[in-house]
Design an enzyme around this catalytic site. Sequence first.
Site, PDB file in Angstrom:
ATOM      1  N   CYS A 275       3.392  -4.879   6.560  1.00 46.31           N
ATOM      2  CA  CYS A 275       2.982  -4.567   5.187  1.00 46.31           C
ATOM      3  C   CYS A 275       4.169  -3.971   4.411  1.00 46.31           C
ATOM      4  O   CYS A 275       5.227  -3.705   4.971  1.00 46.31           O
ATOM      5  CB  CYS A 275       1.820  -3.587   5.201  1.00 46.31           C
ATOM      6  SG  CYS A 275       0.261  -4.306   5.766  1.00 46.31           S
TER       7      CYS A 275
ATOM      8  N   HIS B 216       0.835  -1.200   0.000  1.00 44.38           N
ATOM      9  CA  HIS B 216       0.000   0.000   0.000  1.00 44.38           C
ATOM     10  C   HIS B 216       0.873   1.256   0.000  1.00 44.38           C
ATOM     11  O   HIS B 216       2.107   1.186   0.063  1.00 44.38           O
ATOM     12  CB  HIS B 216      -0.952  -0.004   1.198  1.00 44.38           C
ATOM     13  CG  HIS B 216      -0.278   0.003   2.532  1.00 44.38           C
ATOM     14  ND1 HIS B 216       0.329   1.109   3.084  1.00 44.38           N
ATOM     15  CD2 HIS B 216      -0.119  -0.992   3.454  1.00 44.38           C
ATOM     16  CE1 HIS B 216       0.813   0.814   4.267  1.00 44.38           C
ATOM     17  NE2 HIS B 216       0.563  -0.457   4.522  1.00 44.38           N
TER      18      HIS B 216
END
Length: 263
Positions: free
Chosen positions: A238, A212
Amino acid sequence: MKKTWVLSTLFTLSIIFLPPFLMDLDKENKEINSDDVKVIQVEHIDTDSEKNKYQDDITTFYSNTSFKKTYYISGDRVNVYSDSSGSDKLLRYLRKNDVIVAYNERNGYIYCEDNNGRFGWVRKNKDNLSGEINKKTTYKVDVDLTKQLIFIYKDNKELREIKCSTGLIGNADTETPVGNFEIQNKGTFFFSPKYNQGGKYYIKFFSNYLIHSIPTDKNGNIIEEEKDKLGVPVSHGCIRVPVEESKWIYDNIPVGSAVSIHY
């Protein structure tokens, strides 16, 4: 008389030429044996106990410093249990080629997380688990944890190189799992109350692990101090990239594409 003259001449020549030669030889030896000589040492594990610490009878994706190991379900219907006691308290089943990430091992079981973020214990054997699975897709997202770079390929030709920031190393809760995954789904925005951060244009590759944008606040505004952290493994697990790159990945890489994460 002639013999004496020859000997005298040879002795004189040796006095003139031999000292410089000996000095050069001595200098050469000093250079070879000097502490300034750089010796390249290759770090290796040379004891059976240390080797066994990292060996696995089922080949898996992990590094010697990782807490997590990635396995792939090889059976058609693999049981997930509530504990490692062997009392067979069944929770659910896993299907062939499902991906799991293991955190612990006990009594012949591994404690693992599945792609839906659920935890449980699976019996560790070759009937249940495989250490490798390869899926060839048109697009491939290749994440190099050492270089902190993402390489995007289409039909094995590099399309893009993207600077990223992966999970903080040395912590089981934050390190990014290594292995072969695939894009499960994607979205334009998410927010995590747990970390008080969100992100734009995400793709999910395993459980709650995403690629992301640089983190945002709950209103979608980029957190400015997070921009400078690209290229350094500091995330909660992430993989962060610049906003324009996360949008490009979101727009161009389809669901089902391969994601490879490695050192």
